[in-house]
Design an enzyme around this catalytic site. Structure first.
Site: not given
Ligand code: GLA
Length: 737
Positions: A195, A363, A439, A472-476, A514, A536
């Site tokens: 990361w 977010d 998370r 922005k379609w995220d996946m964390n 993302c 990030d």
């Molecule tokens: C991830 C994304 C960031 C941001 C955060 C929000 O880490 O990579 O750019 O959008 O989530 O929680």
């Protein structure tokens, strides 16, 4: 062009500079013959060494295992004497794991196969070879597809399995490509990271045994990328052979180079076989993802340019592919979760005044999400932060002439969410065991349609109620406690299905994918989103490496890159504002900061930066990339010269325009100017450019052979950007008035 030589039973795929050749051996084996510099079609089957004892397959049954263990196969199976890594494996309902895939038929046709439910290449100028093989025991049929596109040194491979028998079959391994190269003079280039440190580059000589990189995380991952290249030891950035392998897939993968007992190299890429299974009842079909094999004789640079062109012209579908994308401002690093309507409006006001075209709300806008502890799955605006919903904010933003964008993390669910309270079973988990949080969240079981629907209904409500022009379609987080082996791939298919729905129903929305930065930075997602957040880590120095690694196999216009504040939030480092912009222009370009907190001097640079980006965006999109520096070069005591710089350029396809960017990573006292030779220009054309306030006109030949002199700059991470334009005259070496 694809030819079949009847007598030699040989298939040949020709591209501008390369040939890929396979042939049928006795008994219906499909063998690999050649992949390399283009050669006129002729019988090349001597290369198979089939007459060398003891390998003759049919005449010497006694030594069949020896044949199996060294013959160059196009799609090897295990269990019958080939002890190298297999490309394919299965088990029938009655427990038979032995499989004998033998040639049945082939077809050569215009167009190509489209693997069901998977991202894939498409478009004009395709020609395909399909070779079908069948297992004589189970009846299973495997068709190998090989597609070439006009003008590109790439072969797209994939495999499709059909249960043409009567018994259910479980597939346990279906790689997308396996290539048995005939020698061992290779180095392997791969990408690794973590990361905020994605896509670092490593290159090492091949050693005997298996060299494997993979992911078992449910996504292509921060740690490794589904891409590698085999290079000759002498291959450099712009010379020598490079053989690239890039998988169009966003889930578990494996890539491997195996150096065998006879000093040959088996190179493979595909879905991770570990913990993989797919049920195939009689009549059912399974498609493996596509993979693009690229051949280059012009080093890594040539390989990358082919990948860029291939993905730009035959993979990305978004109308935004060819459009100037708005320069955005994202509030994540500006506010994190700490914002309300007034704060957002104030940032938007300043941004609009500086000429920024798109405001992205990241977010924290939904549920009661003041931290990452809750609310994923509840996609309704938080009334405390956004009284009256999104409308007051979007009204304000659009009245300023800006577009509005919004962050979602559609694949996730927080334990503290209404969705989880109503449907705890929607989260992936194994009954009887605890779910591991990451998370403070779980992953939704996207292999289930009703689960996807539950999220989609909420997203759709938002998209129909507000003028959202960017998502922005995220996946964390990664997957854990996966209850069944079929879920890994089923999950990825589910993600693709929902993305497909989004881009079909809202084709004009600019989608940026993302995953905690760049954990799903792969060609699979390019099929849905023309840009992907790369990391990030927005530190300009770190970005030199991350973006260099990314550019090896992904088009620069897909690399999400923003200017942020200093000290940088990931590293604490200070870099010049101008350099941050120059580095972010090597990608999508935008800002991720609170403009109100910039100095007047920094703020004053923004309109000019935006104007410059608008001037050069088409070069980043459709220009040819030449990497001139090496951000990984050692600058320790062993370094003989102060090579501590990075530089790159984009040259328009017609060669009339180019953008050159130089970053001095570390300043050195008492040094002369540095000479950097350019690349990719037309030697005969004269180019006009300005360097340090002085205008020059030089031929491409001069610029490529003699170079430009970059003054020794005062300070670390200082940068210079030069725009070169053809004058229309034949060039001569002179300095203009
Ligand atoms: C991830 C994304 C960031 C941001 C955060 C929000 O880490 O990579 O750019 O959008 O989530 O929680």
């Amino acid at each position: 062009m694809i030819t079949y030589l009847e007598e030699a039973r040989q298939f040949q795929l020709d591209t501008p500079h390369a040939s890929y050749v396979a042939a049928l051996a006795d008994d219906g084996f499909l063998c690999h013959v050649y992949w390399g510099k283009r050669i006129a079609p002729q019988d090349m089957t001597a290369l198979l060494r089939l007459q060398e004892p003891p390998f003759v397959p049919t005449e010497n049954e006694r030594e069949r295992a020896s044949f199996m263990d060294c013959a160059p196969f196009e799609y090897p199976v295990s269990g019958t004497g080939d002890y190298r890594e297999a490309a394919f494996g299965m088990e029938t309902a009655s427990g038979v794991r032995v499989c004998a895939l033998r040639y049945v038929s082939h077809r050569i046709f215009r167009g190509k196969h489209a693997p069901a439910g998977l991202p894939h290449t498409w478009g004009e100028g395709a020609e395909t070879l399909a070779v079908t093989m069948q297992d004589k025991y189970s009846g299973l049929r495997v068709t190998l597809y090989y597609t070439v596109f006009e003008g590109l040194d790439a072969v797209i491979r994939s495999a499709s399995c059909e249960n043409a028998g009567t018994e259910p079959i479980t597939l346990t391994r279906v790689l997308s490509a396996s290539v048995d190269l005939d020698d061992d003079r290779f180095e392997m280039l791969t990408l690794y990271g973590s990361w905020a440190r994605e896509r670092q580059v490593q290159r090492r000589p091949l050693m005997h045994g298996k060299q494997r990189l993979d992911s078992l995380r449910g996504e292509s991952s921060h740690q490794y990328s589904p891409f590698f290249a085999l290079l000759r030891p002498q291959t450099t950035e712009e010379s020598g052979q490079a053989f690239g392998f890039s998988l169009i897939y966003s889930g578990n993968f494996m890539l491997q180079a195996e150096l065998t007992q006879f000093c040959q190299t088996r190179a493979q890429i595909g879905i991770q076989p570990e913990d993989f299974a797919w049920e195939l009842p009689p009549g059912a079909v399974f498609d493996a993802p596509e993979t693009a094999l690229v051949y280059s004789e012009t080093g890594l640079g040539g390989m990358s340019r082919t990948y860029h062109q291939l993905w730009m012209t035959h993979l990305i579908r978004s109308p935004w592919r060819d459009r100037d994308r708005p320069v955005l401002i994202n509030n994540w690093e500006a506010t994190y979760f700490d914002f309300d309507l007034e704060k957002l409006k104030a940032i938007a006001d300043e941004a609009a005044a500086l000429g920024i075209g798109l405001f992205v709300l990241d977010d924290g806008w939904f549920g009661h999400r003041d931290s990452d502890n809750c609310s994923l799955g509840d996609w309704t605006p938080d009334p405390r932060k956004l009284p009256g919903g999104l409308k007051p904010l979007t009204d304000h933003i659009t009245a300023k002439g800006m577009k509005f964008g919004l962050w979602f993390e559609p694949e996730m669910i927080s334990p503290d969410s209404d969705l989880f309270r109503a449907h705890p079973d929607y989260a992936i988990g194994t009954p009887g065991t605890d779910r591991t949080q990451s998370r403070a969240q779980y992953v939704l079981d996207y292999s289930r349609e009703e689960v996807r629907e539950a999220v989609w209904a909420q997203m759709k409500r938002i998209l129909d109620s507000a003028p959202v022009s960017y998502i922005k379609w995220d996946m964390n987080r990664q997957l854990t406690e996966v209850p069944r082996r079929t879920l890994w791939h089923g999950y990825v298919l589910g993600v693709y299905a929902l993305m497909e729905r989004l881009v079909t129903e809202y084709p004009d929305i600019l989608l940026e994918s993302c995953s905690g930065g760049g954990a799903r930075f792969d060609p699979g997602l390019l099929y849905y989103s023309p840009q992907i957040w790369a990391s990030d880590d927005t530190d300009a120095k770190e970005r030199l490496r991350i973006q260099y690694g990314a550019s090896l196999f992904m088009p620069p216009s897909a690399i999400g890159a923003h200017v942020s504040v200093c000290p940088n939030h990931a590293t604490g480092r200070n870099t010049p504002f101008e350099t941050r912009a120059h580095v972010a222009m090597n990608g999508t370009f935008g800002y991720e900061l609170d403009v109100r907190q910039l100095s007047d001097e920094e703020k004053a640079q923004i309109p000019a930066q935006i104007a410059r980006y608008k001037e050069i965006a088409h070069l980043v999109r459709s220009g040819r990339l030449y990497r001139l520096g090496d951000p990984f070069a050692p600058s320790g005591f062993a370094a003989q010269s102060f090579a501590d710089f990075d530089a790159w350029m984009y040259v328009s396809p017609d060669g009339r325009e180019a953008l050159f960017t130089f970053v001095q990573i570390t300043a050195e006292p008492n040094m002369k100017s540095r000479r950097v030779t350019l690349a990719g220009l037309d030697p005969e054309t004269a180019y006009r450019y300005t360097l340090c306030g002085k205008e020059y006109v030089h031929t491409g030949a001069y610029l490529m052979q003699c170079g430009v002199l970059i003054p020794n700059l005062w300070g670390d991470m200082k940068s210079v950007q030069i725009l070169l334009k053809a004058t229309g005259e034949k060039g001569e070496m002179r300095s203009a008035e």
